[in-house]
Motif scaffolding. Structure first.
Motif: not given
Length: 240
Positions: A91-96, A113-114, A136-143, A160-162
């Protein structure tokens, strides 16, 4: 006969035989042969054997992937790996996501995931187009999609994760990846490696890139045979 079904398109490895019969049996609109994937943009060399439409939507792990198989690649062998990584994200990770393609890893991470934020870098304009479509298709607002070269774009971010879901020359990108990884972060590094070097070469390359930072090997995950005597593996490493 070896084949894989991607959406409503059938990809063959061998002589197809009766194409009409094959299309009816597998309920597909198009049959193709992918000869090989070429270059850093991972573009397919292909033949259309039956039908004409090369765009489809593939469903995998509760995710939708729109793609054009005449323009971008799809690897069915990475199905389990895509879900494995998604389920590891906290939760709350920033992923690259380096070499993001059409969102092979980014979309499952967003769906399963969160994660706080997912930054997806892709150099191929065609793949980038479908990455945006799939967000858009998967409604992934955090990407957040980024069009560009990972060597140039990665230093603009901290994570935090690559995920480094590319092979052959991935080690050339390790330095910029490690430099963008937060302390205590995890890197998922893909490499094609001779079987006798699996335990040594990939982790050694990560340690070389990390310099004085401490590297802990968490897991060596074998994906599939890449060639005789060569494995596609993923190294999970924690870097302080």
């Amino acid at each position: 006969m070896k084949y894989k079904k991607i959406g409503d398109i059938l990809i063959l490895d061998e002589n197809p035989g009766n194409l009409d019969e094959l299309a009816r049996k597998h309920n597909v609109k198009t049959i193709m042969r992918i000869n090989h994937i070429q270059g850093t943009k991972r573009e397919p060399s292909y033949e259309v054997l039956y039908g004409s439409e090369t765009e489809t939507v593939n469903r995998e792990n509760k995710c939708l992937f729109k793609l054009d198989l005449s323009k971008v690649m799809w690897s069915k062998g990475n199905t389990n790996e895509r879900l494995r990584i998604a389920k590891m994200v906290k939760k709350d990770e920033t992923v690259l996501d380096m070499f993001a393609g059409i969102g092979y890893f980014s979309i499952p991470i967003a769906v399963h995931s969160d994660a706080k934020k997912i930054i997806s870098i892709e150099i191929n304009p065609n793949s980038y187009h479908y990455l945006c479509e799939n967000i858009k298709l998967n409604k992934c607002d955090n990407v957040t999609p980024v069009l560009g070269d990972c060597l140039v774009e990665t230093p603009n971010y901290k994570a935090d994760r690559i995920v480094m879901g590319y092979v052959k020359t991935t080690h050339h990108y390790l330095k910029v990846a490690v430099n963008s990884l937060n302390e205590g972060g995890i890197i998922h590094y893909h490499e094609t490696v001779p079987e006798k070097l699996i335990e040594t070469r990939p982790i050694s390359r990560i340690r070389d890139a990390a310099g004085e930072r401490n590297v802990e090997l968490l897991k060596i995950n074998k994906i599939k045979k890449y060639a005789p005597g060569v494995e596609h593996v993923v190294i999970d490493a924690l870097i302080d």
